[in-house]
Design a protein around this motif. Sequence first.
Motif, PDB file in Angstrom:
ATOM      1  N   ALA A  13      39.703  36.432  49.295  1.00  0.00           N
ATOM      2  CA  ALA A  13      38.930  35.420  48.563  1.00  0.00           C
ATOM      3  C   ALA A  13      39.083  35.597  47.062  1.00  0.00           C
ATOM      4  O   ALA A  13      39.195  34.620  46.315  1.00  0.00           O
ATOM      5  N   THR A  14      39.115  36.855  46.597  1.00  0.00           N
ATOM      6  CA  THR A  14      39.280  37.111  45.158  1.00  0.00           C
ATOM      7  C   THR A  14      40.647  36.651  44.680  1.00  0.00           C
ATOM      8  O   THR A  14      40.774  36.024  43.620  1.00  0.00           O
ATOM      9  N   VAL A  15      41.686  36.943  45.456  1.00  0.00           N
ATOM     10  CA  VAL A  15      43.033  36.498  45.081  1.00  0.00           C
ATOM     11  C   VAL A  15      43.090  34.982  45.052  1.00  0.00           C
ATOM     12  O   VAL A  15      43.689  34.377  44.150  1.00  0.00           O
ATOM     13  N   SER A  16      42.456  34.335  46.023  1.00  0.00           N
ATOM     14  CA  SER A  16      42.436  32.867  46.075  1.00  0.00           C
ATOM     15  C   SER A  16      41.777  32.295  44.823  1.00  0.00           C
ATOM     16  O   SER A  16      42.247  31.297  44.258  1.00  0.00           O
ATOM     17  N   LYS A  17      40.690  32.926  44.370  1.00  0.00           N
ATOM     18  CA  LYS A  17      40.018  32.457  43.161  1.00  0.00           C
ATOM     19  C   LYS A  17      40.945  32.552  41.943  1.00  0.00           C
ATOM     20  O   LYS A  17      40.974  31.661  41.102  1.00  0.00           O
ATOM     21  N   VAL A  18      41.689  33.655  41.849  1.00  0.00           N
ATOM     22  CA  VAL A  18      42.616  33.827  40.725  1.00  0.00           C
ATOM     23  C   VAL A  18      43.713  32.766  40.782  1.00  0.00           C
ATOM     24  O   VAL A  18      44.050  32.131  39.775  1.00  0.00           O
ATOM     25  N   VAL A  19      44.268  32.541  41.963  1.00  0.00           N
ATOM     26  CA  VAL A  19      45.341  31.559  42.137  1.00  0.00           C
ATOM     27  C   VAL A  19      44.875  30.163  41.743  1.00  0.00           C
ATOM     28  O   VAL A  19      45.607  29.387  41.121  1.00  0.00           O
ATOM     29  N   ASN A  20      43.622  29.843  42.070  1.00  0.00           N
ATOM     30  CA  ASN A  20      43.099  28.495  41.831  1.00  0.00           C
ATOM     31  C   ASN A  20      42.386  28.351  40.498  1.00  0.00           C
ATOM     32  O   ASN A  20      41.749  27.330  40.236  1.00  0.00           O
ATOM     33  N   GLY A  21      42.479  29.383  39.624  1.00  0.00           N
ATOM     34  CA  GLY A  21      41.943  29.251  38.277  1.00  0.00           C
ATOM     35  C   GLY A  21      40.441  29.354  38.188  1.00  0.00           C
ATOM     36  O   GLY A  21      39.858  28.931  37.183  1.00  0.00           O
ATOM     37  N   ARG A  22      39.771  29.912  39.204  1.00  0.00           N
ATOM     38  CA  ARG A  22      38.325  30.067  39.145  1.00  0.00           C
ATOM     39  C   ARG A  22      37.971  31.098  38.076  1.00  0.00           C
ATOM     40  O   ARG A  22      38.705  32.068  37.859  1.00  0.00           O
ATOM     41  N   ASP A  23      36.816  30.902  37.403  1.00  0.00           N
ATOM     42  CA  ASP A  23      36.444  31.794  36.306  1.00  0.00           C
ATOM     43  C   ASP A  23      35.462  32.882  36.715  1.00  0.00           C
ATOM     44  O   ASP A  23      35.029  33.672  35.886  1.00  0.00           O
ATOM     45  N   ASP A  24      35.082  32.944  38.012  1.00  0.00           N
ATOM     46  CA  ASP A  24      34.099  33.939  38.445  1.00  0.00           C
ATOM     47  C   ASP A  24      34.776  35.205  38.983  1.00  0.00           C
ATOM     48  O   ASP A  24      34.416  35.738  40.034  1.00  0.00           O
ATOM     49  N   VAL A  25      35.781  35.685  38.237  1.00  0.00           N
ATOM     50  CA  VAL A  25      36.484  36.927  38.556  1.00  0.00           C
ATOM     51  C   VAL A  25      36.526  37.765  37.290  1.00  0.00           C
ATOM     52  O   VAL A  25      36.812  37.250  36.202  1.00  0.00           O
ATOM     53  N   ALA A  26      36.235  39.057  37.410  1.00  0.00           N
ATOM     54  CA  ALA A  26      36.262  39.952  36.246  1.00  0.00           C
ATOM     55  C   ALA A  26      37.638  39.915  35.596  1.00  0.00           C
ATOM     56  O   ALA A  26      38.664  39.850  36.289  1.00  0.00           O
ATOM     57  N   GLU A  27      37.654  39.972  34.264  1.00  0.00           N
ATOM     58  CA  GLU A  27      38.907  39.809  33.522  1.00  0.00           C
ATOM     59  C   GLU A  27      39.934  40.867  33.902  1.00  0.00           C
ATOM     60  O   GLU A  27      41.131  40.578  34.041  1.00  0.00           O
ATOM     61  N   GLN A  28      39.495  42.123  34.072  1.00  0.00           N
ATOM     62  CA  GLN A  28      40.426  43.195  34.430  1.00  0.00           C
ATOM     63  C   GLN A  28      41.024  42.968  35.816  1.00  0.00           C
ATOM     64  O   GLN A  28      42.232  43.144  36.025  1.00  0.00           O
ATOM     65  N   THR A  29      40.177  42.535  36.747  1.00  0.00           N
ATOM     66  CA  THR A  29      40.657  42.231  38.095  1.00  0.00           C
ATOM     67  C   THR A  29      41.627  41.059  38.076  1.00  0.00           C
ATOM     68  O   THR A  29      42.673  41.085  38.737  1.00  0.00           O
ATOM     69  N   ARG A  30      41.278  40.006  37.291  1.00  0.00           N
ATOM     70  CA  ARG A  30      42.160  38.839  37.184  1.00  0.00           C
ATOM     71  C   ARG A  30      43.545  39.239  36.678  1.00  0.00           C
ATOM     72  O   ARG A  30      44.573  38.828  37.223  1.00  0.00           O
ATOM     73  N   ALA A  31      43.569  40.055  35.614  1.00  0.00           N
ATOM     74  CA  ALA A  31      44.845  40.464  35.020  1.00  0.00           C
ATOM     75  C   ALA A  31      45.677  41.263  36.030  1.00  0.00           C
ATOM     76  O   ALA A  31      46.902  41.091  36.116  1.00  0.00           O
ATOM     77  N   HIS A  32      45.006  42.146  36.786  1.00  0.00           N
ATOM     78  CA  HIS A  32      45.717  42.960  37.780  1.00  0.00           C
ATOM     79  C   HIS A  32      46.316  42.080  38.879  1.00  0.00           C
ATOM     80  O   HIS A  32      47.491  42.235  39.251  1.00  0.00           O
ATOM     81  N   VAL A  33      45.518  41.141  39.375  1.00  0.00           N
ATOM     82  CA  VAL A  33      45.998  40.246  40.431  1.00  0.00           C
ATOM     83  C   VAL A  33      47.134  39.358  39.919  1.00  0.00           C
ATOM     84  O   VAL A  33      48.148  39.158  40.611  1.00  0.00           O
ATOM     85  N   GLN A  34      46.989  38.817  38.692  1.00  0.00           N
ATOM     86  CA  GLN A  34      48.038  37.963  38.135  1.00  0.00           C
ATOM     87  C   GLN A  34      49.353  38.733  37.987  1.00  0.00           C
ATOM     88  O   GLN A  34      50.433  38.177  38.220  1.00  0.00           O
ATOM     89  N   ALA A  35      49.255  40.006  37.597  1.00  0.00           N
ATOM     90  CA  ALA A  35      50.466  40.822  37.466  1.00  0.00           C
ATOM     91  C   ALA A  35      51.159  40.987  38.817  1.00  0.00           C
ATOM     92  O   ALA A  35      52.391  40.905  38.911  1.00  0.00           O
ATOM     93  N   LEU A  36      50.364  41.186  39.862  1.00  0.00           N
ATOM     94  CA  LEU A  36      50.947  41.318  41.204  1.00  0.00           C
ATOM     95  C   LEU A  36      51.526  39.997  41.699  1.00  0.00           C
ATOM     96  O   LEU A  36      52.563  39.979  42.383  1.00  0.00           O
ATOM     97  N   LEU A  37      50.866  38.890  41.378  1.00  0.00           N
ATOM     98  CA  LEU A  37      51.395  37.576  41.763  1.00  0.00           C
ATOM     99  C   LEU A  37      52.770  37.359  41.144  1.00  0.00           C
ATOM    100  O   LEU A  37      53.698  36.857  41.797  1.00  0.00           O
ATOM    101  N   ARG A  38      52.906  37.736  39.866  1.00  0.00           N
ATOM    102  CA  ARG A  38      54.213  37.592  39.203  1.00  0.00           C
ATOM    103  C   ARG A  38      55.225  38.557  39.802  1.00  0.00           C
ATOM    104  O   ARG A  38      56.390  38.197  40.005  1.00  0.00           O
ATOM    105  N   GLN A  39      54.783  39.791  40.085  1.00  0.00           N
ATOM    106  CA  GLN A  39      55.681  40.802  40.651  1.00  0.00           C
ATOM    107  C   GLN A  39      56.237  40.367  42.009  1.00  0.00           C
ATOM    108  O   GLN A  39      57.409  40.563  42.306  1.00  0.00           O
ATOM    109  N   HIS A  40      55.369  39.753  42.828  1.00  0.00           N
ATOM    110  CA  HIS A  40      55.781  39.288  44.164  1.00  0.00           C
ATOM    111  C   HIS A  40      56.377  37.882  44.136  1.00  0.00           C
ATOM    112  O   HIS A  40      56.705  37.338  45.184  1.00  0.00           O
ATOM    113  N   ASP A  41      56.449  37.281  42.916  1.00  0.00           N
ATOM    114  CA  ASP A  41      56.995  35.926  42.772  1.00  0.00           C
ATOM    115  C   ASP A  41      56.245  34.949  43.677  1.00  0.00           C
ATOM    116  O   ASP A  41      56.843  34.116  44.355  1.00  0.00           O
ATOM    117  N   TYR A  42      54.915  35.073  43.673  1.00  0.00           N
ATOM    118  CA  TYR A  42      54.087  34.219  44.526  1.00  0.00           C
ATOM    119  C   TYR A  42      53.884  32.864  43.870  1.00  0.00           C
ATOM    120  O   TYR A  42      53.587  32.777  42.688  1.00  0.00           O
TER     121      TYR A  42
END
Length: 349
Positions: free
Chosen positions: A30-59
Amino acid sequence: MTSSAGTPAARRTTRPTLATIAASAGVSVATVSKVVNGRDDVAEQTRAHVQALLRQHDYASPTTRRVAAGTTVEFLINGVFAAYATEVVDGVITEGAESGTSVVVGKMQDASRLGRAPGVWARELKVAGRAGVVVVTGELTGDHVDALAEVGLPLVVIDPVNLPRSSVTSVGSTNFTGGFTATQHLLGLGHRRIGYVGGPPKSGCNQARLHGYRAAHEVAGVHPRPELIGNQNFDYECGLELGARILALPDPPTGIVAGSDSIALGVIEAARRRGLRVPDDLSVTGFDDTELAAAATPPLTVIRQPLHEMGRVALRTVLRMAAGETLDSHHVELATQLVVRGSTGPAPR
């Protein structure tokens, strides 16, 4: 016999899933889904970590896969390309590069002045192959909104001067909280005569900041003085002109809350011309935290807006709308933050 699904070539073509990203990040799907869909209710550090993994996995999200290939979005700026707009543009372009979306940057001109009715303007954008429109600090009419809807182009506005109707999708920051926090900061330093110099009176974000300024006074039991309040434009000239007028009063303020970094710099120059020292004689706060803030003399205490992220969220949102997704909310507000630097200090005795 080994099935074809187990071959190295097949494994290379397998797309990562949200579960894959969640497991790598150590968070829920659910947290990853929120980051993917641009939701703002995710901690900034968590968002940055997830976004880095999304780019790494070419998602690529389903929305991005459906819309981004060959997609072009029109990004229009009202007025000059100031420091504020530059940082928002950077966010839009960064998001566009990551999602494979082309961004055409231009200026929001008055359709009547150009001899183009809103309907003609909207049809031209549609014919040019735009998938959606993002406007920053623009003053839109109901005709503009209707024209875009008629040709099927989704619209997202960032910090709009006005909203012709509540259904228009917008992205902004917590402007009321920012105005409140800046004023509360000065009150906490002992200032009791605090001015406000802001942008256009009709601007929604300016009104929210002004209301926050007034609310902080009310909470502190201090009555804001009307003669210390001025609204004009979000630019240096506004700070210089209105700052000079307010500082020339018989009982001038010891602190001023400015509605933008550019205004704050104009106020500081007005103070310098009167022989006042910042922050010894006058404390000044800005709003935005553009590159001008840290480079100012002294460096500006500001309310930081996440301008870069606002641009990214706006582009993600217009792509979701273009893909036919239903939004959770028509208005997104990202959090502001007080950054204390050298332009504020204790009230002079």
